[in-house]
Write an enzyme that holds these catalytic residues in place. Structure first.
Site, PDB file in Angstrom:
ATOM      1  N   CYS A  40      33.321 -13.344   5.456  1.00 22.68           N
ATOM      2  CA  CYS A  40      31.976 -13.783   5.061  1.00 22.68           C
ATOM      3  C   CYS A  40      31.862 -15.292   5.248  1.00 22.68           C
ATOM      4  CB  CYS A  40      31.741 -13.404   3.600  1.00 22.68           C
ATOM      5  SG  CYS A  40      30.230 -14.080   2.872  1.00 22.68           S
ATOM      6  N   HIS A  41      30.647 -15.757   5.422  1.00 23.40           N
ATOM      7  CA  HIS A  41      30.399 -17.197   5.574  1.00 23.40           C
ATOM      8  C   HIS A  41      30.962 -17.990   4.385  1.00 23.40           C
ATOM      9  CE1 HIS A  41      27.752 -20.064   7.864  1.00 23.40           C
ATOM     10  NE2 HIS A  41      28.262 -20.812   6.909  1.00 23.40           N
ATOM     11  N   THR A  42      30.970 -17.387   3.214  1.00 20.75           N
ATOM     12  CA  THR A  42      31.445 -18.090   2.018  1.00 20.75           C
ATOM     13  C   THR A  42      32.958 -18.346   2.083  1.00 20.75           C
ATOM     14  OG1 THR A  42      29.642 -17.058   0.812  1.00 20.75           O
ATOM     15  CG2 THR A  42      31.355 -18.091  -0.501  1.00 20.75           C
ATOM     16  N   HIS A  62      36.854 -11.920   0.071  1.00 20.99           N
ATOM     17  CA  HIS A  62      36.241 -11.319  -1.118  1.00 20.99           C
ATOM     18  C   HIS A  62      35.416 -10.088  -0.743  1.00 20.99           C
ATOM     19  CE1 HIS A  62      33.273 -14.029   0.613  1.00 20.99           C
ATOM     20  NE2 HIS A  62      32.343 -13.268   0.071  1.00 20.99           N
ATOM     21  N   GLU A  63      35.580  -9.619   0.517  1.00 18.54           N
ATOM     22  CA  GLU A  63      34.769  -8.496   0.991  1.00 18.54           C
ATOM     23  C   GLU A  63      35.737  -7.454   1.541  1.00 18.54           C
ATOM     24  OE1 GLU A  63      30.797  -9.232   3.242  1.00 18.54           O
ATOM     25  OE2 GLU A  63      32.221  -8.614   4.759  1.00 18.54           O
ATOM     26  N   CYS A  92      31.983  -5.827 -16.879  1.00 14.00           N
ATOM     27  CA  CYS A  92      32.794  -5.360 -18.018  1.00 14.00           C
ATOM     28  C   CYS A  92      32.025  -4.390 -18.895  1.00 14.00           C
ATOM     29  CB  CYS A  92      33.308  -6.542 -18.836  1.00 14.00           C
ATOM     30  SG  CYS A  92      32.062  -7.302 -19.921  1.00 14.00           S
ATOM     31  N   CYS A  95      30.061  -7.703 -22.253  1.00 20.21           N
ATOM     32  CA  CYS A  95      29.784  -9.116 -22.565  1.00 20.21           C
ATOM     33  C   CYS A  95      28.265  -9.306 -22.735  1.00 20.21           C
ATOM     34  CB  CYS A  95      30.348 -10.046 -21.485  1.00 20.21           C
ATOM     35  SG  CYS A  95      29.406 -10.085 -19.946  1.00 20.21           S
ATOM     36  N   CYS A  98      26.470  -8.704 -19.420  1.00 16.01           N
ATOM     37  CA  CYS A  98      26.365  -7.295 -19.016  1.00 16.01           C
ATOM     38  C   CYS A  98      25.345  -6.545 -19.871  1.00 16.01           C
ATOM     39  CB  CYS A  98      27.721  -6.600 -19.120  1.00 16.01           C
ATOM     40  SG  CYS A  98      28.822  -6.974 -17.740  1.00 16.01           S
ATOM     41  N   CYS A 106      28.227 -10.918 -15.015  1.00 12.67           N
ATOM     42  CA  CYS A 106      29.264 -10.703 -16.033  1.00 12.67           C
ATOM     43  C   CYS A 106      30.147 -11.956 -16.129  1.00 12.67           C
ATOM     44  CB  CYS A 106      30.125  -9.496 -15.639  1.00 12.67           C
ATOM     45  SG  CYS A 106      31.537  -9.224 -16.728  1.00 12.67           S
ATOM     46  N   ARG A 110      34.956 -14.762 -15.528  1.00  8.60           N
ATOM     47  CA  ARG A 110      34.449 -15.795 -14.617  1.00  8.60           C
ATOM     48  C   ARG A 110      35.236 -17.115 -14.718  1.00  8.60           C
ATOM     49  NH1 ARG A 110      33.678 -19.008 -11.506  1.00  8.60           N
ATOM     50  NH2 ARG A 110      31.833 -19.548 -10.252  1.00  8.60           N
ATOM     51  N   CYS A 170      30.331  -7.533  -0.069  1.00 15.95           N
ATOM     52  CA  CYS A 170      29.502  -8.734  -0.208  1.00 15.95           C
ATOM     53  C   CYS A 170      28.200  -8.604   0.594  1.00 15.95           C
ATOM     54  CB  CYS A 170      30.240 -10.020   0.175  1.00 15.95           C
ATOM     55  SG  CYS A 170      29.177 -11.471  -0.093  1.00 15.95           S
ATOM     56  N   ARG A 365      29.568  -9.490  11.644  1.00 19.69           N
ATOM     57  CA  ARG A 365      30.749  -9.341  10.800  1.00 19.69           C
ATOM     58  C   ARG A 365      31.966  -9.051  11.654  1.00 19.69           C
ATOM     59  NH1 ARG A 365      29.327 -11.809   7.191  1.00 19.69           N
ATOM     60  NH2 ARG A 365      29.420 -11.269   4.996  1.00 19.69           N
TER      61      ARG A 365
HETATM   62  P1  NAD Z   1      25.611 -16.487   9.103  1.00 23.48           P
HETATM   63  O1  NAD Z   1      26.255 -17.713   9.613  1.00 23.48           O
HETATM   64  O2  NAD Z   1      26.043 -15.150   9.608  1.00 23.48           O
HETATM   65  O3  NAD Z   1      24.023 -16.556   9.321  1.00 23.48           O
HETATM   66  C1  NAD Z   1      23.238 -17.699   9.110  1.00 23.48           C
HETATM   67  C2  NAD Z   1      22.051 -17.627  10.085  1.00 23.48           C
HETATM   68  O4  NAD Z   1      21.154 -18.690   9.771  1.00 23.48           O
HETATM   69  C3  NAD Z   1      22.443 -17.788  11.551  1.00 23.48           C
HETATM   70  O5  NAD Z   1      21.884 -16.738  12.310  1.00 23.48           O
HETATM   71  C4  NAD Z   1      21.858 -19.148  11.936  1.00 23.48           C
HETATM   72  O6  NAD Z   1      21.459 -19.196  13.297  1.00 23.48           O
HETATM   73  C5  NAD Z   1      20.673 -19.236  10.985  1.00 23.48           C
HETATM   74  N1  NAD Z   1      20.222 -20.605  10.713  1.00 23.48           N
HETATM   75  C6  NAD Z   1      20.977 -21.691  10.451  1.00 23.48           C
HETATM   76  N2  NAD Z   1      20.196 -22.763  10.238  1.00 23.48           N
HETATM   77  C7  NAD Z   1      18.919 -22.339  10.321  1.00 23.48           C
HETATM   78  C8  NAD Z   1      17.663 -22.978  10.203  1.00 23.48           C
HETATM   79  N3  NAD Z   1      17.565 -24.277   9.919  1.00 23.48           N
HETATM   80  N4  NAD Z   1      16.539 -22.229  10.349  1.00 23.48           N
HETATM   81  C9  NAD Z   1      16.635 -20.911  10.637  1.00 23.48           C
HETATM   82  N5  NAD Z   1      17.822 -20.247  10.781  1.00 23.48           N
HETATM   83  C10 NAD Z   1      18.933 -20.956  10.638  1.00 23.48           C
HETATM   84  O7  NAD Z   1      25.784 -16.538   7.509  1.00 23.48           O
HETATM   85  P2  NAD Z   1      25.679 -15.315   6.474  1.00 23.48           P
HETATM   86  O8  NAD Z   1      26.999 -14.632   6.368  1.00 23.48           O
HETATM   87  O9  NAD Z   1      24.488 -14.496   6.791  1.00 23.48           O
HETATM   88  O10 NAD Z   1      25.459 -16.124   5.111  1.00 23.48           O
HETATM   89  C11 NAD Z   1      24.259 -16.822   4.875  1.00 23.48           C
HETATM   90  C12 NAD Z   1      24.379 -17.653   3.601  1.00 23.48           C
HETATM   91  O11 NAD Z   1      24.456 -16.804   2.464  1.00 23.48           O
HETATM   92  C13 NAD Z   1      25.633 -18.539   3.546  1.00 23.48           C
HETATM   93  O12 NAD Z   1      25.262 -19.775   2.955  1.00 23.48           O
HETATM   94  C14 NAD Z   1      26.554 -17.767   2.616  1.00 23.48           C
HETATM   95  O13 NAD Z   1      27.508 -18.606   1.991  1.00 23.48           O
HETATM   96  C15 NAD Z   1      25.539 -17.202   1.632  1.00 23.48           C
HETATM   97  N6  NAD Z   1      25.941 -16.037   0.820  1.00 23.48           N
HETATM   98  C16 NAD Z   1      25.466 -15.978  -0.455  1.00 23.48           C
HETATM   99  C17 NAD Z   1      25.748 -14.886  -1.253  1.00 23.48           C
HETATM  100  C18 NAD Z   1      25.218 -14.786  -2.645  1.00 23.48           C
HETATM  101  O14 NAD Z   1      25.681 -13.940  -3.410  1.00 23.48           O
HETATM  102  N7  NAD Z   1      24.254 -15.599  -3.046  1.00 23.48           N
HETATM  103  C19 NAD Z   1      26.530 -13.843  -0.735  1.00 23.48           C
HETATM  104  C20 NAD Z   1      26.990 -13.942   0.578  1.00 23.48           C
HETATM  105  C21 NAD Z   1      26.683 -15.042   1.363  1.00 23.48           C
HETATM  106  N1  AHE Z   2      31.471 -22.199  -5.670  1.00 22.79           N
HETATM  107  C1  AHE Z   2      30.249 -22.596  -5.022  1.00 22.79           C
HETATM  108  C2  AHE Z   2      29.168 -21.538  -5.106  1.00 22.79           C
HETATM  109  C3  AHE Z   2      29.587 -20.252  -4.470  1.00 22.79           C
HETATM  110  C4  AHE Z   2      28.591 -19.156  -4.770  1.00 22.79           C
HETATM  111  O1  AHE Z   2      27.408 -19.404  -5.003  1.00 22.79           O
HETATM  112  N2  AHE Z   2      29.072 -17.931  -4.788  1.00 22.79           N
HETATM  113  C5  AHE Z   2      28.218 -16.790  -4.933  1.00 22.79           C
HETATM  114  C6  AHE Z   2      28.781 -15.706  -4.101  1.00 22.79           C
HETATM  115  S1  AHE Z   2      28.777 -16.071  -2.391  1.00 22.79           S
HETATM  116  C7  AHE Z   2      29.485 -14.696  -1.743  1.00 22.79           C
HETATM  117  O2  AHE Z   2      29.595 -14.801  -0.397  1.00 22.79           O
HETATM  118  C8  AHE Z   2      28.236 -16.283  -6.393  1.00 22.79           C
HETATM  119  O3  AHE Z   2      28.366 -15.112  -6.689  1.00 22.79           O
HETATM  120  N3  AHE Z   2      28.045 -17.163  -7.307  1.00 22.79           N
HETATM  121  C9  AHE Z   2      28.012 -16.848  -8.701  1.00 22.79           C
HETATM  122  C10 AHE Z   2      29.249 -17.343  -9.386  1.00 22.79           C
HETATM  123  O4  AHE Z   2      29.383 -17.121 -10.595  1.00 22.79           O
HETATM  124  O5  AHE Z   2      30.113 -17.913  -8.691  1.00 22.79           O
HETATM  125  C11 AHE Z   2      29.722 -23.903  -5.575  1.00 22.79           C
HETATM  126  O6  AHE Z   2      28.782 -24.455  -4.968  1.00 22.79           O
HETATM  127  O7  AHE Z   2      30.289 -24.373  -6.595  1.00 22.79           O
HETATM  128 ZN    ZN Z   3      30.398 -13.206   0.747  1.00 25.08          ZN
HETATM  129 ZN    ZN Z   4      30.457  -8.408 -18.633  1.00 29.88          ZN
END
Ligand code: NAD
Ligand code: AHE
Ligand code: ZN
Ligand code: ZN
Length: 370
Positions: A40-42, A62-63, A92, A95, A98, A106, A110, A170, A365
């Site tokens: 994953c990107h993260t 994490h995936e 859980c 908590c 939850c 949860c 954490r 994820c 992916r």
């Molecule tokens: P990815 O790299 O596969 O996709 C990102 C896309 O955004 C690409 O297609 C890229 O061309 C496009 N992009 C970049 N800059 C842009 C712009 N300015 N305008 C338009 N498009 C643009 O990444 P991903 O795996 O899809 O992840 C995306 C984001 O989500 C990452 O920041 C990742 O860390 C985050 N994420 C968050 C959670 C969550 O739980 N909140 C979970 C997983 C991933």
């Molecule tokens: N540690 C980073 C933030 C990372 C983040 O936002 N993680 C998401 C999952 S991304 C999965 O690909 C998340 O679940 N956050 C909730 C949590 O409790 O971590 C930072 O910027 O400090």
């Molecule tokens: Zn992820």
């Molecule tokens: Zn919980």
């Protein structure tokens, strides 16, 4: 025992594949053989050193999906042979979080998870010379075997293919969940999705599942268009090809603004555009992307005064042990698609190629099979 793992020794360095020590599960913990893991990107965000919570040395990932091989004392909900998906957002079921209907966050494990250790404050991983190696997001799926808390595992059906459902750990859940659990999008809504990568494509299919009338995809890379159409996108916008103001263009395209907009880029400028192209009066903009350390979002407060809402979601608002098995069923029943998004399969030895493919924008992916 010993296991093969890809270890992040230092920020900004490639992962190193090596044999490491893994202690057995303690109270409330489970030993899992990981069969497949997505990149994953993260993981890249942390590997590169951009994550303020990043710790080293650590085993990232994490995936994933795998099989329970040993349960520690006190484990009641899982047994040897169960198929599982690791959860970086535990559930859980007791908590304060939850028990609150409005969150999936949860907090039971954490604090220790954020420090890279199990709930008792210690790590199960170490180098062969005894140096401790930290866990990551409570999962560490870049190891063939890993230990997790029982509450960080979703039990899934045994006929689901590991190399596909690992992505539910994820990307799939985050994208679809952002629409279904966080936005609670209604039939006939209009949505705009920024970033058509591994997360954004799943937001598209979430909107399709919810019965959206219009699904606009926005990406700087025209190569993302074809795959996005396959996942439900009805209109494509490349910001680099829009003459004039992007917000005005999107507001016009959506007949006054979208009911729901989603940032899946992690770019704070994009987050502002996403908020501002949400419909006046009721539009909701949901941040999924993880922004670099120190980045901040901005808009004129008037945008919120006039009825737009700015929201965010982690793991798509899904409660892992409850919702992940259902999402596996949706996949097995053909309600959602995963296979075309798994663009590359790798062996653990080649895991760094997975990060290269991500940087080049060539993969959606990349999945490592053990
Ligand atoms: P990815 O790299 O596969 O996709 C990102 C896309 O955004 C690409 O297609 C890229 O061309 C496009 N992009 C970049 N800059 C842009 C712009 N300015 N305008 C338009 N498009 C643009 O990444 P991903 O795996 O899809 O992840 C995306 C984001 O989500 C990452 O920041 C990742 O860390 C985050 N994420 C968050 C959670 C969550 O739980 N909140 C979970 C997983 C991933
Ligand atoms: N540690 C980073 C933030 C990372 C983040 O936002 N993680 C998401 C999952 S991304 C999965 O690909 C998340 O679940 N956050 C909730 C949590 O409790 O971590 C930072 O910027 O400090
Ligand atoms: Zn992820
Ligand atoms: Zn919980």
């Amino acid at each position: 025992m010993r296991t093969k793992a890809a270890v992040a020794l230092e920020a900004g360095k490639p992962l190193e594949v090596m044999e490491v020590n893994l202690e057995g599960p303690k109270e409330g913990e489970v030993l899992v053989e990981i069969k497949a893991t997505g990149i994953c990107h993260t993981d890249e965000f942390t590997r590169s050193g951009d994550d303020p919570e990043g710790l080293f040395p650590a085993i990232l990932g994490h995936e994933g999906a795998g099989v329970v091989v040993e349960v520690g004392p006190g484990v009641k909900s899982l047994e040897v042979g169960d198929h599982v998906i690791p959860l970086y957002t535990a559930e859980c079921r007791e908590c304060e979080y939850c028990l609150h209907p409005k969150t999936n966050l949860c907090q039971k494990v954490r604090a220790t998870q954020g420090k890279g250790v199990m709930p008792d404050g210690t790590s199960r991983f170490s180098m062969l010379d005894g140096t401790p190696i930290l866990h990551y997001m409570g999962c560490s799926t870049f190891s063939n075997y890993t230990v997790l808390p029982e509450i960080s595992l979703a039990k899934i059906r045994k006929d689901a293919p590991f190399d596909k459902v690992c992505y539910i750990g994820c990307g799939v859940t985050t994208g679809i969940g952002a629409v279904i659990y966080t936005a609670k999008a209604e039939i006939g809504c209009r949505g705009v999705v920024f970033g058509l990568g591994g997360i954004g494509l799943n937001v598209l299919q979430g909107l399709r599942l919810a019965g959206a009338d219009q699904i606009v995809g926005v990406d700087l890379n025209n190569d993302k268009k074809e795959m996005a159409e396959r996942f439900g996108m009805t209109h494509f916008v490349n910001p680099a090809e829009v003459e004039g103001d992007l917000v005005a263009h999107l507001v016009e395209l959506t007949g006054g603004g979208a009911d729901y907009t989603f940032d899946a880029t992690g770019n704070v400028g994009v987050m502002r555009t996403a908020l501002e192209c949400a419909h006046k009066g009721w539009g909701e903009s949901i941040i999924i992307g993880v922004a670099p350390a120190g980045a901040e979002i901005a808009t004129r407060p008037f945008q919120l005064v006039t009825g737009r809402s700015w929201r965010g979601t982690a793991f798509g608002g899904a409660r892992g042990r409850t919702d992940v098995p259902k999402i596996v069923d949706w996949y097995m029943d053909g309600k959602i698609e995963i296979d075309p998004m798994i663009t590359h399969k790798l062996k653990l030895e080649d895991i760094n190629k997975g990060f290269d493919l991500m940087h080049a924008g060539e993969s959606i992916r990349a999945v490592v099979e053990y």
